[in-house]
Structure formats: C-alpha cells, structure tokens
Design a protein around this motif. Structure first.
Motif, PDB file in Angstrom:
ATOM      1  N   ASP A  34       0.811  -1.227   0.000  1.00  0.00           N
ATOM      2  CA  ASP A  34       0.000   0.000   0.000  1.00  0.00           C
ATOM      3  C   ASP A  34       0.842   1.273   0.000  1.00  0.00           C
ATOM      4  N   LEU A  35       2.124   1.151   0.239  1.00  0.00           N
ATOM      5  CA  LEU A  35       2.967   2.327   0.430  1.00  0.00           C
ATOM      6  C   LEU A  35       2.974   3.256  -0.783  1.00  0.00           C
ATOM      7  N   SER A  36       3.037   2.702  -1.983  1.00  0.00           N
ATOM      8  CA  SER A  36       3.064   3.554  -3.176  1.00  0.00           C
ATOM      9  C   SER A  36       1.787   4.380  -3.289  1.00  0.00           C
ATOM     10  N   VAL A  39       2.120   7.297  -0.894  1.00  0.00           N
ATOM     11  CA  VAL A  39       3.094   8.281  -1.382  1.00  0.00           C
ATOM     12  C   VAL A  39       2.520   9.069  -2.560  1.00  0.00           C
ATOM     13  N   MET A  40       1.953   8.361  -3.537  1.00  0.00           N
ATOM     14  CA  MET A  40       1.443   9.052  -4.727  1.00  0.00           C
ATOM     15  C   MET A  40       0.196   9.878  -4.418  1.00  0.00           C
ATOM     16  N   TRP A  65      -0.078   4.955 -12.616  1.00  0.00           N
ATOM     17  CA  TRP A  65      -0.312   4.485 -11.247  1.00  0.00           C
ATOM     18  C   TRP A  65      -0.548   2.980 -11.220  1.00  0.00           C
ATOM     19  N   VAL A  68       2.696   1.047 -11.263  1.00  0.00           N
ATOM     20  CA  VAL A  68       3.337   0.997  -9.946  1.00  0.00           C
ATOM     21  C   VAL A  68       2.620  -0.021  -9.062  1.00  0.00           C
ATOM     22  N   PHE A  69       1.289   0.002  -9.065  1.00  0.00           N
ATOM     23  CA  PHE A  69       0.519  -0.945  -8.259  1.00  0.00           C
ATOM     24  C   PHE A  69       0.762  -2.383  -8.705  1.00  0.00           C
ATOM     25  N   ASP A  72       4.184  -3.463  -7.044  1.00  0.00           N
ATOM     26  CA  ASP A  72       4.214  -3.688  -5.597  1.00  0.00           C
ATOM     27  C   ASP A  72       3.072  -4.562  -5.087  1.00  0.00           C
ATOM     28  N   ARG A 116      -5.991  -4.722  -8.264  1.00  0.00           N
ATOM     29  CA  ARG A 116      -4.654  -4.530  -8.834  1.00  0.00           C
ATOM     30  C   ARG A 116      -4.309  -5.742  -9.711  1.00  0.00           C
TER      31      ARG A 116
END
Length: 192
Positions: A34-36, A39-40, A65, A68-69, A72, A116
């Motif tokens: 969940d960190l990205s 941050v985004m 986005w 990125v998901f 991760d 995701r």
C-alpha cells in the motif's frame, strides 16, 4: 482491506518470534503493497493540490499508477522474494515478504472495481471481486465487521505474545484506527 488490518494481521502471523527485528519486518512488509498509494496520493493531494476526486477517480486508474501498483502488488514478485528469503534462511526477510504476500492474499478477494494486477509481469489481468471491503453496494456491510473482528483478534494476539514495549502502543493505535476506519466505511459509504 484496510491498512491497519493488514499491519495487525501481518505482524500477528509473521512477527514470531516477537523480537524487534522480526516484528518490524512483519509490520513493514504488511504495509509495503500500500505504500506507493500513500506516497502518490499524499503527494498529489497535499503537495500538488490535486482534488480528491481527480486523484481517486482518474489518477488511481491511470496507466502510470496502475503500473506501480502492478509491481508492488505482484504475487509473482513477492513470491520470488519470499522464496529467496527462505533459501537464504533470513527470518526477518521471511517475515517481511510473508507479510506482504499475506497482504495480497487478503486484498485479492476484497476489491470489487479497484483491484490490482496481482499476476504482473505474467499478466495485467485484474480480478473484479463480487465483494468489497469498503463499498456497501458490494457487501462491505458484512465484510467490514468480519475484517474488524479478525484485525482486533490479531491485535490481542500481539499483546498477549509479549511483544517489545514499543509495539504495545503501536498495536493499540492500529486497533483504534481499524475501529475508526470501519466505522467510517459503514456510516459514510453506506447506500441509503
């Protein structure tokens, strides 16, 4: 699933023995998928001043986005990393990667239209679950209370396990945050 629930469950399952290094790795691994998003979304909302509607209705679903998901939240990448951690016999790395994999296993069946691509890079397919952890139109009214009970039970497990002293207030804060978030989902996202 809510992030505090992921943290409590990841730490309860993979934070053994309850030593600082292992427990920190489990907490960190539980939040990494969940960190990205934090941050985004945080950068977009707080620094760039982009409206929440644009962030969560447009940017969240944008190719950038979602790429990125995909990285991760990949069962494949986290699975490989977990196998490497097991091979190297590094308990902290097993705790980190195991908690991240648990996060994905818990998210996979609970995202209706905001899932995701969990099988990247092999596939960009996104499972559209019939249920959602937050959307009452997709069953959150019964999913959220189950999640809450599971998360609180994991918090109790952590507390009775005699975790390091720093983890006690963190566990209590996460339990309170989970209660507050579930309350928000049920009261503010309920279809009337």
């Amino acid at each position: 699933m809510n992030t505090p629930a992921h943290l409590l469950m990841g730490a309860a399952v993979f934070g053994r023995p309850a030593q600082t290094k292992i427990l920190l790795a489990a907490f960190f691994g539980a939040v990494l998928p969940d960190l990205s998003l934090y941050v985004m979304a945080g950068t977009s909302l707080l620094i760039l001043g982009i409206s929440p509607q644009r962030v969560f209705n447009e940017l969240y679903f944008s190719d950038a986005w979602q790429t990125v998901f995909a990285i991760d939240n990949s069962f494949i990448l986290w699975g490989i990393l977990c196998l490497v951690a097991i091979w190297w016999r590094r308990p902290w790395a097993v705790a980190l990667t195991g908690a991240a994999l648990l996060h994905l296993c818990l998210d996979f069946p609970l995202h209706h239209d905001d899932g995701r691509p969990h099988f990247w890079p092999m596939s960009n397919w996104v499972f559209e679950s019939p249920v959602s952890y937050w959307d009452s139109a997709q069953g959150a009214n019964w999913v959220a209370p189950i999640e809450l009970v599971m998360a609180l039970a994991c918090g109790v497990v952590l507390l009775v396990r005699r975790v390091p002293i720093w983890a006690v207030p963190l566990t209590l804060v996460l339990m309170a945050a989970e209660i507050w978030i579930v309350r928000q989902w049920l009261f503010f996202f309920t279809n009337s």
